[in-house]
Write an enzyme that holds these catalytic residues in place. Structure first.
Site, PDB file in Angstrom:
ATOM      1  N   THR A 290      -5.312  -8.052   6.487  1.00 26.60           N
ATOM      2  CA  THR A 290      -5.653  -7.996   7.915  1.00 26.60           C
ATOM      3  C   THR A 290      -5.381  -9.315   8.641  1.00 26.60           C
ATOM      4  O   THR A 290      -4.905  -9.324   9.774  1.00 26.60           O
ATOM      5  CB  THR A 290      -7.149  -7.614   8.068  1.00 26.60           C
ATOM      6  OG1 THR A 290      -7.358  -6.392   7.366  1.00 26.60           O
ATOM      7  CG2 THR A 290      -7.533  -7.433   9.520  1.00 26.60           C
TER       8      THR A 290
ATOM      9  N   ASP B  37      -0.627  -1.625  -4.198  1.00 26.47           N
ATOM     10  CA  ASP B  37      -2.009  -1.907  -3.818  1.00 26.47           C
ATOM     11  C   ASP B  37      -2.783  -0.590  -3.647  1.00 26.47           C
ATOM     12  O   ASP B  37      -2.317   0.306  -2.933  1.00 26.47           O
ATOM     13  CB  ASP B  37      -1.988  -2.693  -2.497  1.00 26.47           C
ATOM     14  CG  ASP B  37      -3.344  -3.217  -2.097  1.00 26.47           C
ATOM     15  OD1 ASP B  37      -4.173  -3.477  -2.989  1.00 26.47           O
ATOM     16  OD2 ASP B  37      -3.577  -3.384  -0.882  1.00 26.47           O
TER      17      ASP B  37
ATOM     18  N   HIS C  76     -10.798  -8.320  -3.345  1.00 29.73           N
ATOM     19  CA  HIS C  76     -10.133  -7.654  -2.221  1.00 29.73           C
ATOM     20  C   HIS C  76     -10.814  -8.077  -0.920  1.00 29.73           C
ATOM     21  O   HIS C  76     -11.882  -8.683  -0.946  1.00 29.73           O
ATOM     22  CB  HIS C  76     -10.239  -6.132  -2.386  1.00 29.73           C
ATOM     23  CG  HIS C  76      -9.266  -5.583  -3.382  1.00 29.73           C
ATOM     24  ND1 HIS C  76      -8.238  -4.750  -3.041  1.00 29.73           N
ATOM     25  CD2 HIS C  76      -9.155  -5.779  -4.720  1.00 29.73           C
ATOM     26  CE1 HIS C  76      -7.532  -4.437  -4.119  1.00 29.73           C
ATOM     27  NE2 HIS C  76      -8.077  -5.044  -5.154  1.00 29.73           N
ATOM     28  N   GLY C  77     -10.204  -7.718   0.194  1.00 34.08           N
ATOM     29  CA  GLY C  77     -10.830  -8.004   1.485  1.00 34.08           C
ATOM     30  C   GLY C  77     -10.904  -9.491   1.773  1.00 34.08           C
ATOM     31  O   GLY C  77     -11.909  -9.987   2.281  1.00 34.08           O
ATOM     32  N   GLY C  78      -9.831 -10.221   1.447  1.00 38.89           N
ATOM     33  CA  GLY C  78      -9.825 -11.683   1.596  1.00 38.89           C
ATOM     34  C   GLY C  78      -9.886 -12.179   3.035  1.00 38.89           C
ATOM     35  O   GLY C  78     -10.153 -13.356   3.271  1.00 38.89           O
TER      36      GLY C  78
ATOM     37  N   HIS D 297     -12.692  -4.398   3.313  1.00 36.93           N
ATOM     38  CA  HIS D 297     -11.349  -4.554   3.905  1.00 36.93           C
ATOM     39  C   HIS D 297     -11.489  -4.686   5.421  1.00 36.93           C
ATOM     40  O   HIS D 297     -12.347  -4.054   6.028  1.00 36.93           O
ATOM     41  CB  HIS D 297     -10.494  -3.310   3.625  1.00 36.93           C
ATOM     42  CG  HIS D 297     -10.055  -3.201   2.193  1.00 36.93           C
ATOM     43  ND1 HIS D 297     -10.299  -2.089   1.429  1.00 36.93           N
ATOM     44  CD2 HIS D 297      -9.380  -4.052   1.388  1.00 36.93           C
ATOM     45  CE1 HIS D 297      -9.780  -2.266   0.215  1.00 36.93           C
ATOM     46  NE2 HIS D 297      -9.226  -3.452   0.163  1.00 36.93           N
ATOM     47  N   GLY D 298     -10.633  -5.453   6.021  1.00 41.08           N
ATOM     48  CA  GLY D 298     -10.668  -5.608   7.486  1.00 41.08           C
ATOM     49  C   GLY D 298     -11.671  -6.678   7.889  1.00 41.08           C
ATOM     50  O   GLY D 298     -12.106  -7.478   7.067  1.00 41.08           O
TER      51      GLY D 298
ATOM     52  N   GLU E 188      -9.833  -0.675 -10.677  1.00 46.71           N
ATOM     53  CA  GLU E 188     -10.956  -0.961  -9.770  1.00 46.71           C
ATOM     54  C   GLU E 188     -12.212  -0.202 -10.177  1.00 46.71           C
ATOM     55  O   GLU E 188     -12.169   0.954 -10.543  1.00 46.71           O
ATOM     56  CB  GLU E 188     -10.579  -0.588  -8.326  1.00 46.71           C
ATOM     57  CG  GLU E 188     -11.748  -0.801  -7.352  1.00 46.71           C
ATOM     58  CD  GLU E 188     -11.356  -0.636  -5.890  1.00 46.71           C
ATOM     59  OE1 GLU E 188     -10.218  -0.972  -5.522  1.00 46.71           O
ATOM     60  OE2 GLU E 188     -12.210  -0.172  -5.112  1.00 46.71           O
TER      61      GLU E 188
ATOM     62  N   SER F 145       0.869  -1.182   0.000  1.00 49.03           N
ATOM     63  CA  SER F 145       0.000   0.000   0.000  1.00 49.03           C
ATOM     64  C   SER F 145       0.906   1.232   0.000  1.00 49.03           C
ATOM     65  O   SER F 145       2.100   1.136   0.318  1.00 49.03           O
ATOM     66  CB  SER F 145      -0.890   0.016   1.243  1.00 49.03           C
ATOM     67  OG  SER F 145      -0.091   0.217   2.400  1.00 49.03           O
TER      68      SER F 145
HETATM   69  P1  13P Z   1      -8.006  -7.508   4.053  1.00 49.53           P
HETATM   70  O1  13P Z   1      -7.173  -6.575   4.875  1.00 49.53           O
HETATM   71  O2  13P Z   1      -9.437  -7.459   4.439  1.00 49.53           O
HETATM   72  O3  13P Z   1      -7.465  -8.881   4.045  1.00 49.53           O
HETATM   73  O4  13P Z   1      -7.963  -6.957   2.553  1.00 49.53           O
HETATM   74  C1  13P Z   1      -6.732  -6.800   1.917  1.00 49.53           C
HETATM   75  C2  13P Z   1      -6.882  -6.128   0.614  1.00 49.53           C
HETATM   76  O5  13P Z   1      -7.878  -6.235  -0.060  1.00 49.53           O
HETATM   77  C3  13P Z   1      -5.741  -5.325   0.154  1.00 49.53           C
HETATM   78  O6  13P Z   1      -6.028  -4.644  -1.017  1.00 49.53           O
END
Ligand code: 13P
Length: 288
Positions: A233, A85, A208-210, A178-179, A136, A50
């Site tokens: 996260t 990112d 994203h947001g895995g 995310h998170g 995106e 990031s």
């Molecule tokens: P998380 O922090 O929810 O795993 O998402 C990471 C992400 O999508 C980075 O672009």
């Protein structure tokens, strides 16, 4: 092996019905844990940076130097892409200049015309330099390094407009956040995902947001066209928990009691375990 762009690994993932993990890095220990695990699992991997993490690590050139040094020093032979990112327009240009092999330009907060114009310009630069580029559409919910997105489902027609610009991969908001996911989270919108893929043909889609998405939803998302999944996260939480336990047990005070290498070791091991679990879930083991 030198850094590679993400194009070939994602094309293979798409054809093989699995996903490549993007794991975000924050420091040397993070990076080392991810690279060693990808190598052990014989899996391609994408290191996400990031803009905030890039700043923390003393700028993009330092990141490139550290990662390239590790690829050599650790004898990493699996394909590794170094990817910006959620980059801004300026951040994307700075990473291209510094030697990243892949960038994400997150123009989702611009009106669609401006997102298209800026993405188009960056696609041309990446093409010329042999880099991969992620765009995106539809913001991802939650907070990512100070950038707060409301979380919306992407418009499949807008996705097509961006995909047609020649990007390598496309992140489309499908209710992901995310998170940590809140208790009342409605889940991923597979309807949106299917519609986006239908409009964009064979474009590799990015989730994203895995962190915290149930395994069955991950598998369904992959079956509907997701070829790259971002995780940050979960590694942070694993690192924090392992470090906290170590300190609470008073282990940081044992022996000389001032060895940062020992203090950071449990967290680094926890990241390895987290990455290993994800590589297994995403199906990219032995696909290097
Ligand atoms: P998380 O922090 O929810 O795993 O998402 C990471 C992400 O999508 C980075 O672009």
């Amino acid at each position: 092996m030198p850094l590679v762009n993400a194009k070939e690994m994602l094309t293979k993932a798409k054809a093989g019905h699995y996903a490549v993990g993007q794991f975000n890095i924050n420091n040397l220990e993070w990076t080392k844990s991810i690279l060693l695990t990808a190598q052990e699992m014989n899996s391609p991997v994408i290191l996400g940076v990031s803009e905030g993490a890039g700043k923390y690590m003393c700028g993009y050139k330092t990141v490139v130097g550290m990662v390239e040094g590790m690829l050599e020093g650790l004898n990493i032979t699996v394909p590794v892409a170094l990817h910006l990112d959620h980059g801004s327009y300026e951040g994307a240009k700075a990473c291209i200049e510094a030697g990243f092999s892949s960038i994400m330009f997150d123009g989702s907060h611009y009106p669609i015309d401006e997102n298209i114009e800026k993405t188009k310009e960056l696609v041309a630069i990446c093409e010329e330099k042999g880099l991969s580029i992620e765009a995106e559409v539809g913001s991802i919910g939650g907070e990512e390094d100070g950038v707060v997105g409301a979380g919306e489902c992407a418009d499949p027609n807008e996705c097509k407009m961006i995909a047609d610009l020649g990007v390598t991969m496309l992140a489309a908001g499908i209710g992901n956040i995310h998170g940590k996911y809140p208790e009342n989270w409605a889940g991923l919108s597979f309807e949106t995902l299917a519609a986006v893929q239908e409009k964009t043909g064979t474009m590799p889609l990015v989730l994203h947001g895995g962190t915290g998405i149930p395994a069955d939803m991950i598998q369904k998302a992959i079956s509907l066209g997701v070829s790259k999944i971002n995780v940050n996260t979960e590694c942070q939480l694993a690192f924090q928990e392992a470090t906290r336990k170590y300190i609470e047990a008073g282990k940081d005070l044992e022996g000389k009691g001032f060895d940062p290498r020992k203090l950071l070791a449990p967290g680094a091991e926890a990241i390895k375990a987290c990455v290993k679990e994800k590589i297994e879930l995403f199906g990219s083991a032995n696909k290097a």
